[in-house]
Design an enzyme around this catalytic site. Structure first.
Site, PDB file in Angstrom:
ATOM      1  N   LYS A 187       0.724  -1.022  -0.137  1.00 28.52           N
ATOM      2  CA  LYS A 187      -0.125  -0.154   0.106  1.00 28.52           C
ATOM      3  C   LYS A 187       1.062   1.228  -0.109  1.00 28.52           C
ATOM      4  O   LYS A 187       2.003   1.216   0.639  1.00 28.52           O
ATOM      5  CB  LYS A 187      -0.870   0.059   1.302  1.00 28.52           C
ATOM      6  CG  LYS A 187      -1.991   1.220   1.517  1.00 28.52           C
ATOM      7  CD  LYS A 187      -2.946   1.016   2.405  1.00 28.52           C
ATOM      8  CE  LYS A 187      -3.751   1.913   2.550  1.00 28.52           C
ATOM      9  NZ  LYS A 187      -5.050   1.732   3.859  1.00 28.52           N
TER      10      LYS A 187
ATOM     11  N   SER B 195      -9.789   2.458   2.812  1.00 24.26           N
ATOM     12  CA  SER B 195      -8.884   2.952   2.013  1.00 24.26           C
ATOM     13  C   SER B 195      -7.724   2.056   1.293  1.00 24.26           C
ATOM     14  O   SER B 195      -7.019   2.292   0.033  1.00 24.26           O
ATOM     15  CB  SER B 195      -8.089   4.111   2.738  1.00 24.26           C
ATOM     16  OG  SER B 195      -7.224   3.394   3.687  1.00 24.26           O
TER      17      SER B 195
ATOM     18  N   SER C 202     -10.377   0.188   7.134  1.00 21.36           N
ATOM     19  CA  SER C 202      -9.592   0.281   5.866  1.00 21.36           C
ATOM     20  C   SER C 202      -9.399  -0.989   5.030  1.00 21.36           C
ATOM     21  O   SER C 202      -8.732  -1.177   4.029  1.00 21.36           O
ATOM     22  CB  SER C 202      -8.690   1.372   5.666  1.00 21.36           C
ATOM     23  OG  SER C 202      -9.299   2.576   5.828  1.00 21.36           O
TER      24      SER C 202
END
Length: 493
Positions: A78, A156, A180
């Site tokens: 990420k 997210s 998330s």
């Protein structure tokens, strides 16, 4: 061995050790898949040279017989994790061109274990969002498709979820501040675990809300989550909130036996307007665990209804504080200044240009609730509510409950753009089942458990006792086995 990128971590590890494939072959297969998946916009910075070098080193290590479980595994990272020499922008324009001179603790631990970095994954800007629509790189797209719409992969960690579900990498890192990891995992039919706060180091991860953020793995199976969490977890003296607690062998704890365990069903999670499919899946999940020998009990978490408002005071307050450092002085974007502009204008213009609308909204909310006249009315009151939410969980666990079963999300994945014009609170309601876990610092895991009428994945969430991820993973394994979820998105991209 064909279709190498579809292997689970456990299958790939076994194949590597038997000499049936190599890390180089696995890595090349994933890089080839990434090349053909631009439509998903999951990977935003690809690092093929680094990946191939790491794969060769992993193959040498495996040949020498010195190979931890994650050795040779091609992963996506990420964009919130700082990776040395590789763009690390937190999906924000304000960090354009930022290449850290250091490695986050989590990624360093993965590289030390022999894992391979394929590149950086899309996400909501500064991890603020539930649909991956606030990214400077554009929307990530869910690989699941049931009509002509592009669907959200959740947020997210949307790029991480999309990449794992679309077989672009064997697993990915995610972070979870209010859901998330778990919400995008549920939206894409994969597994995502948020560990206990302090189990995984936050050092080198761009901060959103420091008392809530926690990194975790996003994988295809519960066993893979156990394997990867073992490599990511551990005490880090560089992170003052990191717990000095031994990391057990999570995979060895997957016995598949939950006889005698007590699973709580919280009555406050039965929300008005909950879709019948989510309700039915939740009931079926409880039956699966009962059939496996667990005792199912109704429980009460009375302060649940205050969780979302408390979260959306505390998280923006911490974000306002953490994002004050992005000012155009030291790194990242700096606005062009007009003649006569001073330092204040530089700050204002840079932040106005560099931050997207959602980040600006949360910074403003956070600054407001921390301001002198409102600190007690909002921030202090929210902290007290947080303590009550944690106490609710403590009391339930003290009564002998081993884990709590809830839905992971209030719906299946929705279309990109469908909530853009809605009240922002509508989007925030996506976190209704997940934020309590962050407020209380508990471990939580999302497990794919079924499909809705359209054929989109739905997930269930299990919440565990603090520091008992092994026990939680074992219960999740039983749920995964009973649900038998094997559906994969058909390739259209």
């Amino acid at each position: 061995m064909s279709e190498l990128s579809k292997l689970t971590l456990a299958e790939a590890r076994d194949a590597l050790r038997k000499g049936e494939t190599t890390s180089l072959a696995l890595t090349e297969a994933c890089l080839s898949e990434i090349e053909g998946a631009a439509r998903l916009n999951a990977f935003v910075h690809v690092t093929p040279e680094l990946a191939l070098d790491q794969a060769r080193a992993a193959d040498a290590r495996i040949a020498a017989g010195d190979a931890p479980a994650m050795c040779g595994m091609p992963l996506g990272i990420k964009d919130l994790f700082c990776t040395r020499g590789v763009p690390s922008q937190a999906a924000s324009h304000i960090l354009n061109g930022f290449r850290p001179e250091y490695e986050s603790t989590v990624t360093q631990k993965l590289w030390d274990a022999g894992a391979v970095m394929l590149g950086k994954l899309n996400m909501d800007e500064f991890a603020m969002g539930s649909s991956n629509e606030t990214s400077t790189y554009g929307n990530a797209v869910n690989p699941w498709k049931v009509d002509d719409r592009d669907l959200t992969p959740g947020g997210s960690s949307g790029g991480s979820a999309a990449a794992v579900a679309a077989d672009l990498c064997l697993a990915a890192t995610g972070t979870d501040t209010g859901g998330s990891i778990r919400q995008p995992a549920a939206f894409t039919g994969i597994v995502g675990i948020k560990p206990t706060y302090g189990r995984v180091s936050r050092w080198g991860i761009v901060a959103f809300a420091s008392s809530l953020d926690q990194a975790g793995p996003m994988t295809r199976t519960v066993r893979d989550a156990a394997i990867m969490l073992g490599a990511m977890a551990g005490h880090d003296p560089k992170d003052s909130t990191s717990a000095d607690i031994p990391v057990p062998d999570f995979e060895a704890m997957l016995t598949g036996d939950i006889r005698g365990k007590t699973i709580g069903i919280p009555r406050e999670y039965r929300m008005d307007g909950m879709p019948a499919e989510i309700e039915a899946l939740w009931t079926r999940g409880a039956e699966m665990l009962r059939d496996a020998g667990a005792k199912i009990v109704d429980i009460s978490l009375p302060h649940t209804k205050y969780a979302l408002p408390a979260y959306y005071v505390i998280a923006p307050a911490e974000a306002s504080s953490n994002l004050a450092r992005y000012d155009g002085v030291r790194y990242g974007h700096r606005a062009r200044l007009a003649e006569g502009d001073g330092i204040v204008q530089m700050y204002e213009k840079t932040r106005a240009e560099g931050f997207g609308k959602e980040v600006q909204r949360r910074v403003m909310i956070g600054t407001y609730v921390l301001s002198a006249g409102f600190y007690d009315a909002y921030y202090n009151r929210a902290r007290k509510v947080r303590a009550l939410i944690k106490r609710d969980f403590d009391e339930v666990f003290a009564q002998g409950v081993d884990a709590i079963l809830t839905p992971a999300t209030p719906s299946a994945a929705f279309g990109l753009g469908e909530m853009q014009d809605a009240d922002p609170v509508e989007m925030y309601l996506n976190d209704v089942f997940t934020v309590t876990v962050n407020l209380a610092g508990l471990p939580g895991i999302a497990v794919p458990a079924g499909l809705d009428a359209q054929g989109l994945p739905l997930g269930l969430q299990l919440i565990g006792r603090p520091w008992e991820e092994g026990d939680l993973l074992n219960t999740a394994q039983v749920l995964e086995d009973a649900a038998g979820f094997v559906s994969r998105p058909a390739k259209w991209w």
